[in-house]
Design a protein around this motif. Structure first.
Motif, mmCIF file in Angstrom:
data_model
loop_
_atom_site.group_PDB
_atom_site.id
_atom_site.type_symbol
_atom_site.label_atom_id
_atom_site.label_comp_id
_atom_site.label_asym_id
_atom_site.label_seq_id
_atom_site.Cartn_x
_atom_site.Cartn_y
_atom_site.Cartn_z
ATOM 1 N N ARG A 90 0.808 -1.212 0.000
ATOM 2 C CA ARG A 90 0.000 0.000 0.000
ATOM 3 C C ARG A 90 0.851 1.276 0.000
ATOM 4 N NH1 ARG A 90 -5.137 1.111 1.918
ATOM 5 N NH2 ARG A 90 -5.526 3.341 1.845
ATOM 6 N N PHE A 91 1.871 1.319 0.863
ATOM 7 C CA PHE A 91 2.593 2.573 1.067
ATOM 8 C C PHE A 91 3.987 2.612 0.434
ATOM 9 C CE2 PHE A 91 -0.409 2.159 4.609
ATOM 10 C CZ PHE A 91 -1.108 3.344 4.481
ATOM 11 N N ARG A 92 4.428 1.470 -0.123
ATOM 12 C CA ARG A 92 5.802 1.381 -0.660
ATOM 13 C C ARG A 92 6.821 1.818 0.392
ATOM 14 N NH1 ARG A 92 5.932 -2.165 -4.665
ATOM 15 N NH2 ARG A 92 3.707 -2.493 -4.731
ATOM 16 N N LEU A 93 8.047 2.145 -0.026
ATOM 17 C CA LEU A 93 9.053 2.520 0.971
ATOM 18 C C LEU A 93 8.948 4.005 1.334
ATOM 19 C CD1 LEU A 93 12.531 0.846 0.541
ATOM 20 C CD2 LEU A 93 10.825 0.577 2.325
ATOM 21 N N SER A 94 7.880 4.365 2.049
ATOM 22 C CA SER A 94 7.669 5.765 2.402
ATOM 23 C C SER A 94 7.833 5.930 3.909
ATOM 24 C CB SER A 94 6.247 6.165 2.012
ATOM 25 O OG SER A 94 5.325 5.313 2.661
ATOM 26 N N ALA A 95 7.834 7.178 4.357
ATOM 27 C CA ALA A 95 7.869 7.425 5.800
ATOM 28 C C ALA A 95 6.650 6.780 6.459
ATOM 29 C CB ALA A 95 7.883 8.926 6.066
ATOM 30 N N THR A 205 -11.987 3.835 14.783
ATOM 31 C CA THR A 205 -11.507 2.617 15.443
ATOM 32 C C THR A 205 -12.374 2.283 16.659
ATOM 33 O OG1 THR A 205 -9.241 3.118 14.756
ATOM 34 C CG2 THR A 205 -9.493 1.563 16.573
ATOM 35 N N PHE A 206 -12.691 3.306 17.434
ATOM 36 C CA PHE A 206 -13.495 3.136 18.639
ATOM 37 C C PHE A 206 -14.850 2.496 18.329
ATOM 38 C CE2 PHE A 206 -16.744 4.839 21.529
ATOM 39 C CZ PHE A 206 -16.257 4.366 22.740
ATOM 40 N N PHE A 207 -15.485 2.960 17.240
ATOM 41 C CA PHE A 207 -16.811 2.430 16.908
ATOM 42 C C PHE A 207 -16.753 1.093 16.171
ATOM 43 C CE2 PHE A 207 -18.079 6.867 17.683
ATOM 44 C CZ PHE A 207 -19.128 6.615 18.562
ATOM 45 N N LEU A 208 -15.619 0.817 15.519
ATOM 46 C CA LEU A 208 -15.499 -0.443 14.780
ATOM 47 C C LEU A 208 -15.153 -1.606 15.724
ATOM 48 C CD1 LEU A 208 -15.508 -1.774 11.960
ATOM 49 C CD2 LEU A 208 -13.056 -1.294 11.819
ATOM 50 N N ALA A 209 -14.347 -1.323 16.756
ATOM 51 C CA ALA A 209 -13.825 -2.389 17.626
ATOM 52 C C ALA A 209 -14.888 -3.324 18.212
ATOM 53 C CB ALA A 209 -12.975 -1.775 18.743
ATOM 54 N N VAL A 243 -6.278 1.844 9.258
ATOM 55 C CA VAL A 243 -5.087 2.221 8.491
ATOM 56 C C VAL A 243 -5.333 2.002 6.993
ATOM 57 C CG1 VAL A 243 -2.736 1.469 7.913
ATOM 58 C CG2 VAL A 243 -3.360 1.906 10.300
ATOM 59 N N PHE A 244 -5.942 0.867 6.646
ATOM 60 C CA PHE A 244 -6.091 0.525 5.232
ATOM 61 C C PHE A 244 -7.366 1.092 4.600
ATOM 62 C CE2 PHE A 244 -3.044 -2.750 6.523
ATOM 63 C CZ PHE A 244 -2.107 -2.595 5.518
ATOM 64 N N TYR A 245 -8.466 1.070 5.344
ATOM 65 C CA TYR A 245 -9.748 1.430 4.729
ATOM 66 C C TYR A 245 -10.471 2.584 5.404
ATOM 67 C CZ TYR A 245 -8.992 -3.153 2.694
ATOM 68 O OH TYR A 245 -8.444 -4.214 2.046
ATOM 69 N N GLY A 246 -9.941 3.074 6.534
ATOM 70 C CA GLY A 246 -10.636 4.091 7.316
ATOM 71 C C GLY A 246 -11.031 5.318 6.508
ATOM 72 N N GLU A 247 -10.032 5.894 5.815
ATOM 73 C CA GLU A 247 -10.290 7.116 5.043
ATOM 74 C C GLU A 247 -11.406 6.881 4.029
ATOM 75 O OE1 GLU A 247 -8.973 10.090 5.275
ATOM 76 O OE2 GLU A 247 -7.157 9.851 6.499
#
Ligand SMILES: [Zn+2]
Length: 256
Positions: A90-95, A205-209, A243-247
């Motif tokens: 997903r992010f390749r070699l990024s920060a 995250t809080f509502f998904l957990a 991290v992967f789908y939130g946005e």
């Protein structure tokens, strides 16, 4: 090809995570001594310490005493490898990759300790909060910001939103049920997640957990007849989804 390389790298770090999962709750050093069998105390030779493969080759048993090695070892290694490969894809070699790599490692260690001990050590979450805040300061785009100050503010809001929401739920739970509903470890865990993800994804995250909560809870109940369900793994799983789908999910739901 590189994705496979990052799976292997992740699995190697996963085997260090296993050391942390065993030693942190027992207040032992995570760097010394070298890995040894917890039953016969023999030092594990390097060729029996290869992530995933050694566990399969030895069929989950110690070479010397034949004691059964917990399936947790190979589970953590595969999980760490998978998340590492997915993050790289997903992010390749990024920060972002390195920052989220750190977060995912902390989440795996915290979750498996919580599953076994019903606690999350401060040694993971407190430095985690600081790393998250520093990451936002050094790399503002992590928070979707261009400048240092707004990014740190976003990260700080994440800490407050994460810690605050769990604290509040725990407070209400205690008031209603007259017993501890949420541990302080969970408060600090979601605060740490908040430092890395900012407040929006932390609320997500809080509502998904709780959705994972019921699934893992039922599994544990069937498997071990447990009543107390550790909440750390649910928060962690929800954070990884964030991290992967939130946005993307938030955009669909609220059009922002
Ligand atoms: Zn042994």
């Amino acid at each position: 090809m590189t994705i496979i390389l990052f799976f292997i790298l992740g699995a190697v770090i996963g085997s260090f995570m296993n050391v942390c999962i065993y030693r942190l709750p027992r207040s032992k050093s995570v760097v010394r001594p070298r890995s040894h069998c917890i039953y016969c105390q023999k030092t594990i030779p390097w060729y029996d310490n290869i992530p995933i493969l050694s566990f399969l080759a030895l069929r989950g048993k110690c070479r010397f005493c034949g004691a059964k090695i917990s399936a947790r070892y190979i589970t953590v290694e595969i999980l760490a490898g998978l998340i590492s490969a997915l993050l790289f894809a997903r992010f390749r070699l990024s920060a972002e990759f390195f920052i989220l790599w750190y977060l995912s490692g902390a989440l795996i260690v915290a979750s498996f300790i919580d599953l076994e001990f019903q606690e999350i050590p401060d040694e993971i979450t407190i430095p985690g909060i600081l790393v998250g805040l520093s990451a936002a300061a050094l790399y503002p785009p992590l928070m979707g910001e261009a400048k240092f100050l707004p990014a740190v503010f976003q990260s700080f809001l994440g800490v407050i939103a994460g810690g605050g929401s769990i604290y509040l739920i725990g407070f209400i739970g205690e008031f209603i049920f007259k017993k501890e509903a949420m541990g302080g470890g969970d408060v600090k865990l979601l605060a740490m997640i908040g430092a890395f993800l900012g407040w929006k994804l932390t609320v997500f995250t809080f509502f998904l957990a709780p959705f994972f909560g019921s699934a893992i809870g039922i599994l544990l109940k069937i498997k071990e007849g447990r009543d107390i369900i550790p909440y750390g793994p649910h928060l962690s799983l929800a954070a990884i989804v964030a991290v992967f789908y939130g946005e993307a999910i938030l955009k669909k739901l609220f059009l922002f």
